[in-house]
Every structure is written in structure tokens, then in C-alpha cells.
Write a protein that holds these residues in place. Structure first.
Motif, PDB file in Angstrom:
ATOM      1  N   LEU A   9       0.829  -1.203   0.000  1.00 12.99           N
ATOM      2  CA  LEU A   9       0.000   0.000   0.000  1.00 12.99           C
ATOM      3  C   LEU A   9       0.864   1.253   0.000  1.00 12.99           C
ATOM      4  O   LEU A   9       0.473   2.288  -0.545  1.00 12.99           O
ATOM      5  CB  LEU A   9      -0.911   0.004   1.230  1.00 12.99           C
ATOM      6  N   LYS A  10       2.045   1.157   0.597  1.00 11.25           N
ATOM      7  CA  LYS A  10       2.939   2.317   0.683  1.00 11.25           C
ATOM      8  C   LYS A  10       3.549   2.660  -0.673  1.00 11.25           C
ATOM      9  O   LYS A  10       3.613   3.835  -1.058  1.00 11.25           O
ATOM     10  CB  LYS A  10       4.050   2.020   1.692  1.00 11.25           C
ATOM     11  N   HIS A  11       3.968   1.634  -1.410  1.00 11.14           N
ATOM     12  CA  HIS A  11       4.710   1.876  -2.652  1.00 11.14           C
ATOM     13  C   HIS A  11       3.822   1.848  -3.897  1.00 11.14           C
ATOM     14  O   HIS A  11       4.296   2.194  -4.978  1.00 11.14           O
ATOM     15  CB  HIS A  11       5.826   0.838  -2.806  1.00 11.14           C
ATOM     16  N   ALA A  12       2.581   1.390  -3.776  1.00  8.45           N
ATOM     17  CA  ALA A  12       1.699   1.320  -4.940  1.00  8.45           C
ATOM     18  C   ALA A  12       0.316   1.837  -4.536  1.00  8.45           C
ATOM     19  O   ALA A  12      -0.462   1.123  -3.893  1.00  8.45           O
ATOM     20  CB  ALA A  12       1.605  -0.114  -5.474  1.00  8.45           C
ATOM     21  N   SER A  13       0.022   3.077  -4.898  1.00  4.04           N
ATOM     22  CA  SER A  13      -1.274   3.666  -4.537  1.00  4.04           C
ATOM     23  C   SER A  13      -2.427   2.934  -5.200  1.00  4.04           C
ATOM     24  O   SER A  13      -3.553   2.950  -4.687  1.00  4.04           O
ATOM     25  CB  SER A  13      -1.296   5.146  -4.938  1.00  4.04           C
ATOM     26  N   ALA A  14      -2.179   2.276  -6.344  1.00  7.70           N
ATOM     27  CA  ALA A  14      -3.246   1.529  -7.024  1.00  7.70           C
ATOM     28  C   ALA A  14      -3.761   0.390  -6.156  1.00  7.70           C
ATOM     29  O   ALA A  14      -4.920  -0.019  -6.296  1.00  7.70           O
ATOM     30  CB  ALA A  14      -2.739   0.989  -8.366  1.00  7.70           C
ATOM     31  N   ALA A  15      -2.921  -0.122  -5.260  1.00 14.21           N
ATOM     32  CA  ALA A  15      -3.366  -1.193  -4.371  1.00 14.21           C
ATOM     33  C   ALA A  15      -4.435  -0.682  -3.414  1.00 14.21           C
ATOM     34  O   ALA A  15      -5.396  -1.391  -3.097  1.00 14.21           O
ATOM     35  CB  ALA A  15      -2.175  -1.761  -3.602  1.00 14.21           C
ATOM     36  N   ALA A  86      -2.344  -4.636 -13.004  1.00 15.63           N
ATOM     37  CA  ALA A  86      -1.555  -3.931 -14.019  1.00 15.63           C
ATOM     38  C   ALA A  86      -1.026  -2.607 -13.483  1.00 15.63           C
ATOM     39  O   ALA A  86       0.148  -2.254 -13.699  1.00 15.63           O
ATOM     40  CB  ALA A  86      -2.412  -3.699 -15.267  1.00 15.63           C
ATOM     41  N   ALA A  87      -1.880  -1.869 -12.771  1.00 13.91           N
ATOM     42  CA  ALA A  87      -1.455  -0.577 -12.232  1.00 13.91           C
ATOM     43  C   ALA A  87      -0.392  -0.741 -11.149  1.00 13.91           C
ATOM     44  O   ALA A  87       0.589   0.011 -11.108  1.00 13.91           O
ATOM     45  CB  ALA A  87      -2.661   0.174 -11.675  1.00 13.91           C
ATOM     46  N   VAL A  88      -0.567  -1.725 -10.271  1.00 14.73           N
ATOM     47  CA  VAL A  88       0.412  -1.948  -9.203  1.00 14.73           C
ATOM     48  C   VAL A  88       1.750  -2.373  -9.785  1.00 14.73           C
ATOM     49  O   VAL A  88       2.809  -1.882  -9.366  1.00 14.73           O
ATOM     50  CB  VAL A  88      -0.117  -3.013  -8.214  1.00 14.73           C
ATOM     51  N   ALA A  95       8.930   2.518  -9.659  1.00 19.54           N
ATOM     52  CA  ALA A  95       9.638   2.834  -8.416  1.00 19.54           C
ATOM     53  C   ALA A  95      11.001   2.143  -8.362  1.00 19.54           C
ATOM     54  O   ALA A  95      11.995   2.751  -7.943  1.00 19.54           O
ATOM     55  CB  ALA A  95       8.786   2.421  -7.213  1.00 19.54           C
ATOM     56  N   VAL A  96      11.046   0.883  -8.798  1.00 11.34           N
ATOM     57  CA  VAL A  96      12.319   0.153  -8.783  1.00 11.34           C
ATOM     58  C   VAL A  96      13.300   0.764  -9.772  1.00 11.34           C
ATOM     59  O   VAL A  96      14.486   0.955  -9.462  1.00 11.34           O
ATOM     60  CB  VAL A  96      12.099  -1.340  -9.104  1.00 11.34           C
ATOM     61  N   LEU A  97      12.835   1.088 -10.977  1.00 16.89           N
ATOM     62  CA  LEU A  97      13.719   1.686 -11.973  1.00 16.89           C
ATOM     63  C   LEU A  97      14.231   3.042 -11.506  1.00 16.89           C
ATOM     64  O   LEU A  97      15.404   3.392 -11.722  1.00 16.89           O
ATOM     65  CB  LEU A  97      12.995   1.809 -13.314  1.00 16.89           C
ATOM     66  N   ASP A  98      13.353   3.838 -10.867  1.00 12.69           N
ATOM     67  CA  ASP A  98      13.800   5.119 -10.318  1.00 12.69           C
ATOM     68  C   ASP A  98      14.852   4.909  -9.228  1.00 12.69           C
ATOM     69  O   ASP A  98      15.833   5.654  -9.143  1.00 12.69           O
ATOM     70  CB  ASP A  98      12.611   5.897  -9.749  1.00 12.69           C
ATOM     71  N   ARG A  99      14.623   3.880  -8.418  1.00 11.34           N
ATOM     72  CA  ARG A  99      15.578   3.577  -7.341  1.00 11.34           C
ATOM     73  C   ARG A  99      16.916   3.118  -7.914  1.00 11.34           C
ATOM     74  O   ARG A  99      17.984   3.510  -7.419  1.00 11.34           O
ATOM     75  CB  ARG A  99      14.990   2.497  -6.440  1.00 11.34           C
ATOM     76  N   LEU A 100      16.873   2.288  -8.959  1.00 13.62           N
ATOM     77  CA  LEU A 100      18.106   1.833  -9.593  1.00 13.62           C
ATOM     78  C   LEU A 100      18.849   3.004 -10.230  1.00 13.62           C
ATOM     79  O   LEU A 100      20.079   3.085 -10.160  1.00 13.62           O
ATOM     80  CB  LEU A 100      17.793   0.772 -10.647  1.00 13.62           C
ATOM     81  N   ALA A 101      18.083   3.910 -10.866  1.00 14.24           N
ATOM     82  CA  ALA A 101      18.716   5.091 -11.455  1.00 14.24           C
ATOM     83  C   ALA A 101      19.333   5.975 -10.375  1.00 14.24           C
ATOM     84  O   ALA A 101      20.403   6.556 -10.559  1.00 14.24           O
ATOM     85  CB  ALA A 101      17.687   5.884 -12.260  1.00 14.24           C
TER      86      ALA A 101
END
Length: 546
Positions: A9-15, A86-88, A95-101
Motif C-alpha cells: 500500500l505504501k509503494h503502490a497507490s493503485a493497491a 496492471a497498475a500496481v 519505483a524500482v527503476l527510479d531507485r536503480l537510477a
């Protein structure tokens, strides 16, 4: 992972959106179940009492309407689950790609590429089952089961008490089965990671393996890894089937116990037929969500395992230190066209490859950073990009550059070309919103690759080009960004290590032209041609004091 992890719920508002919609639809489905059971029991009771069809017509019509409504609710819940999944997945991947970047290649170099790629691709795809099968049943367990049990307790206290007594048996079985499932599922996931990593390693080194005649041995190794994964998968399936059988058996025996009790009381006349039928129809519906939660846990386990690793990446507390000026350093006056390193120090564990590096690089000059391999040249560039934590300060035109700041002022090409399947133009214009064919041609020419056809289609990792050609395309990409976005700083890391003399001279001329336009051009190289052509050479020693 818990049935509903708060981190999701914290990392995916769609959830959160799905839980709200799912709760509303779950409540509507519960009301439809109650209406269906009541109307069906009334229809049967009226028919047994010999009522006419005209009397039954309204009840039957209402029953048919409830069936349609229930089917629509089930369809809506499935649609919401698929869209929510799909949204989650999209939000978690972003979020993961942003974190990796944010962490950059320095952190990623210490990870298994295949493991990270598996987690954010096929691993997160397994969340489809979590949302489509598991989570809807979990919502129904939280909403429908308590309501149905209370209704049964109200209509027939004996049956309600029986349900309350036997219902906890299923969670006990679920806990025991869940512990076994998590173990075998984790083993299967680890086997998949080993298979992915092994396959990627073999493909990456296939040419070398062929040269030394070791390709057959690697084929046997991949076969062994595949057999391990197959065995783990079959073990998961065995646990799934056996656990499903146990849960179905426990649920069926519980419903049978209630049915026997109702039947006995119907015979002796202590229970009305309508009430007995109503409670009997509700009994399996009260047990069903809980049984399905246990059964569908296996379908969702892959996604849960991948989500655990995603959360580990997102919530790692490895925070990059903020760049600050060395103590006692006065604020620099604004100087246009100057990139300054002030006391930059980089630590690698107990080692310090860069220690107190201070230099200025001016616009209009072709500057070359040189030194023996392993001295820290690429590490210094990583600090400039904000990918490598460092102490000290970086200044551009008198303004302090923090590691977290955007590097829109920088164009860069590393030692690895990093090409992908597509045309030469697509590779050169990577990241650009629009394509300027004239700039593409100019960038290729200044990179010494003017003879390359911009429409030439490349394979995976730039297949179809030689090592030198791939290197020049990577340099052209940085030059294109420099021209298209008018970036004041251009940095190339070993851009000519695979080039012949003519191609290297063409690249040097192109970089000199860029410097003459008033840009800061920095090249990491130990090639004599660059050292000769440079306006300024910075030599790094074993410890980078200059």
C-alpha cells in the motif's frame, strides 16, 4: 510476506484503490449471496407447500435477477483485480527503476543482473495471480464470512455455533500448509534465479567458451540447473494439490456436519424447512472464501516472493552522502565555463582510490584524464555523474552540484557502448523526444562514424557492428545529446580503446570542434593520440593527489 503487506500500500497507490473497490464489490457480492439463498429457499418452500406457479413467478423472477446481479459483480471484481494488478505492477516497476537510477551503476555492478531483471519482469508479472485470485478471496473472507456466520447464528443458533467451532480448523491447516509452501516456493524461486543467472553468463561468454572448447560443459551445467528448477516446480505442484485436497476435505466435512444437524432437526420438526434450507445454502458460502484463500496462496506465492525482493530494493537505507564543500572553503565566485573538483574523496570500503582530488576544467579546452588502470579514473567520472558517493564538492559555473541534482548539463558515454536492438539512429537519439536527422549525421561524423548508415538495423547489444563501430556510435550518442540539449559538459570514458588511427583522429577532431564551441570536454584516456591532442592533461597517480 503477510497476506496483505502494508508496504504494498505504501509503494503502490493503485493497491489502495483496488482494496476500496474490492471491499465495495465484496459487500455487494455478500448481499447477493444472502438474497440468492433466501429467494431459493423460499421458492423451494412454496413449491413443497403446493403453491401455484403464479405465486412462485415473482420469487423466481427475483431469483433470476439476483443470479444476473451476482454474475455482474463477479465480473466487475475480476476486471478491478486485473486493472489493479496492471497498475500496481507498473507503479512498482517505475519505483524500482527510479531507485536503480538513483543508486546508479556503481551499486548495480555489485548485484546479479539476471536476478534484478527477473524480479522486475517475470517476478512482478506473477502479481497477476495475487490480485486476480488471492486478494479477492481475502477480501471476501474479511467481509462475507463474518456477515454470513452472524446471519446463520441469528437464524439457527445451533448451526451458527457449529460454524464458529469448526471454522478455525481451516486457518490452522492454512498456517501449517503455508509454512511448507513458503519453503518450497522460495526454493523454486532461488532455482529460477540460478537458472536465469547461469543462462545469462553462458550467453555473455559463449564466444570465449567456443574458442576454448568448453561450450559442451556449460550445456551440461544448464541442463542440471533446468532439472533442479523442474524438480522444485513439481514439488510446489505436489504441495499445492495436497494442500488443496486437505482444505477441501476440511471444508466439506464442516458443511456436512451442519447438514446432518439440520436434517435431524427437520425430521423431528424442531426446525422449519425454510430456515433449514436458508442456513444450509449459506453454510458452504461461509466456508468458501477461507478455503479459497488457502488454495490460491500457491498461485500468488511467486508474486509475493518477487515483491519481497522489490521492497528490499526500495527500502534499503543505503543513503548517498550529500556533497558539501570542505570545511573552511570560501564560496567560489561565479565563473562561467568552469567545472571544479574541490577535495573530492571516494571511499571503497577501506580503500580510498580518490583522495582529495582538486582540479578545474575550463570551457574551450580538450581535457584528458590519464593514469594507469585501476587508479580511479572511471570512479572519478562516477562521482561527477552522482552515481558514486563522495566527500568534497563539485562546482559548475560557481554553483554547488549535489549528488541528487539532475545532470541535464552533462552528456556522457562510458566504456561499455550499451547499444540495443534498433537502428543506428534510434541508438544515437536514445532519450530524445524528437529525432533530428541532421544532428544525427553530424554526431556520427564528429564521432568518426560518418561512414555508418543511420538506418542500419542493429541486433541485441548492437550486433552487426564491430567493437570499434559500437564504440563510435556510443560516442555519437553523447555528442548528439550535447548538441540537441546544448549541454555545457561532455565526458567520454575510454572512447577510442578499440579504434584504429584514422577513426581516432576523426573523433579527436570532432571533440576539438565541440570544445571550440565553448563546451567543457573531458576525455578519460591513456592513448598517445589523445594525450598529444589535449589542451590539458591531468595525470592520476596511485592515490589521486594532483
Amino acid at each position: 510476506m503477510r497476506p496483505l503487506d502494508p508496504r504494498l500500500l505504501k509503494h503502490a497507490s493503485a493497491a489502495r484503490w483496488f482494496l476500496l473497490v474490492g471491499a465495495v464489490l465484496g459487500l455487494a457480492q455478500t448481499l447477493a449471496i444472502i438474497a440468492f439463498a433466501w429467494l431459493l429457499s423460499q421458492s423451494i418452500t412454496l413449491a413443497v407447500n403446493g403453491e401455484s406457479f403464479a405465486r412462485l413467478r415473482g420469487t423466481i423472477a427475483a431469483l433470476a435477477g439476483v443470479v444476473v446481479v451476482r454474475a455482474v459483480i463477479v465480473w466487475l471484481l475480476e476486471v478491478a483485480a486485473n486493472r489493479g494488478a496492471a497498475a500496481v505492477k507498473s507503479q512498482l516497476r517505475s519505483a524500482v527503476l527510479d531507485r536503480l537510477a538513483e543508486r546508479g551503476p556503481d551499486w548495480l555492478a555489485g548485484q546479479q543482473d539476471a536476478r534484478v531483471a527477473t524480479v522486475i519482469t517475470s517476478g512482478l508479472d506473477a502479481l497477476d495471480n495475487y490480485f486476480a485470485r488471492y486478494l479477492p478471496q481475502l477480501l471476501l473472507t474479511a467481509i462475507a464470512t463474518p456477515i454470513l456466520v452472524l446471519l446463520m447464528l441469528w437464524q439457527d443458533p445451533a448451526s451458527g455455533i457449529t460454524v464458529i467451532i469448526v471454522l478455525p480448523i481451516i486457518p490452522v491447516f492454512m498456517i501449517l500448509i503455508g509454512q511448507a509452501t513458503q519453503v518450497v516456493q522460495r526454493q523454486q524461486w532461488d532455482a529460477l534465479q540460478r537458472l536465469s543467472t547461469g543462462f545469462l553468463d553462458v550467453v555473455g561468454g559463449l564466444a570465449t567458451l567456443k574458442i576454448f572448447g568448453r561450450d559442451r560443459r556449460q550445456a551440461a551445467r544448464l541442463t542440471d540447473l533446468t532439472d533442479q528448477y523442474r524438480g522444485r516446480t513439481m514439488k510446489v505442484l505436489r504441495v499445492s494439490f495436497l494442500s488443496g485436497f486437505v482444505l477441501e476435505l476440511a471444508g466439506s466435512l464442516s458443511v456436512a456436519l451442519i447438514a446432518v444437524s439440520i436434517g435431524i432437526r427437520l425430521v423431528d420438526g424442531s426446525l422449519l424447512l425454510g430456515v433449514g434450507l436458508f442456513v444450509l445454502l449459506l453454510a458452504p458460502e461461509a466456508f468458501l472464501p477461507l478455503r479459497q484463500v488457502g488454495a490460491q496462496f500457491h498461485a500468488a506465492a511467486d508474486g509475493l516472493a518477487a515483491a519481497e525482493e522489490v521492497f528490499a530494493i526500495l527500502e534499503d537505507d543505503d543513503v548517498r552522502p550529500v556533497a558539501t564543500a570542505p570545511a573552511g572553503l570560501p564560496t567560489l565566485p561565479t565563473r562561467a565555463g568552469v567545472l571544479r573538483f574541490d577535495g573530492v574523496t571516494v571511499h571503497r570500503g577501506e580503500a580510498t582510490p580518490i583522495d582529495g582530488f582538486s582540479q578545474e576544467f575550463s570551457a574551450g579546452q580538450l581535457s584528458v584524464i590519464s593514469g594507469p588502470s585501476g587508479v580511479g579514473k572511471s570512479t572519478l567520472i562516477g562521482a561527477l555523474q552522482g552515481f558514486v558517493p563522495f566527500d568534497g564538492a563539485l562546482w559548475l559555473d560557481g554553483g554547488l552540484i549535489a549528488p541528487g541534482d539532475s545532470r541535464t548539463w552533462l552528456a556522457w558515454a562510458g566504456q561499455c557502448p550499451g547499444l540495443f536492438s534498433g537502428s543506428v539512429t534510434t541508438n544515437v537519439t536514445l532519450g530524445s523526444a524528437t529525432v533530428d536527422d541532421d544532428l544525427v549525421a553530424t554526431a556520427l561524423t564528429w564521432a568518426g562514424a560518418g561512414d555508418l548508415d543511420p538506418t542500419l538495423h542493429l541486433g541485441v547489444n548492437g550486433a552487426g557492428l564491430s567493437g570499434g563501430q559500437a564504440q563510435r556510435v556510443a560516442a555519437a550518442r553523447a555528442i548528439y545529446r550535447c548538441l540537441a540539449l546544448d549541454t555545457p559538459v561532455l565526458v567520454l570514458d575510454e572512447p577510442s580503446s578499440a579504434l584504429d588511427t584514422d577513426a581516432e583522429d576523426a573523433l579527436i577532431r570532432g571533440l576539438a570542434t565541440l570544445a571550440a564551441q565553448g563546451r567543457i570536454v573531458i576525455v578519460v584516456s591513456h592513448r598517445p593520440a589523445f594525450l598529444t591532442a589535449a589542451d590539458r592533461v591531468v595525470q592520476l597517480k596511485e592515490v589521486a593527489h594532483v
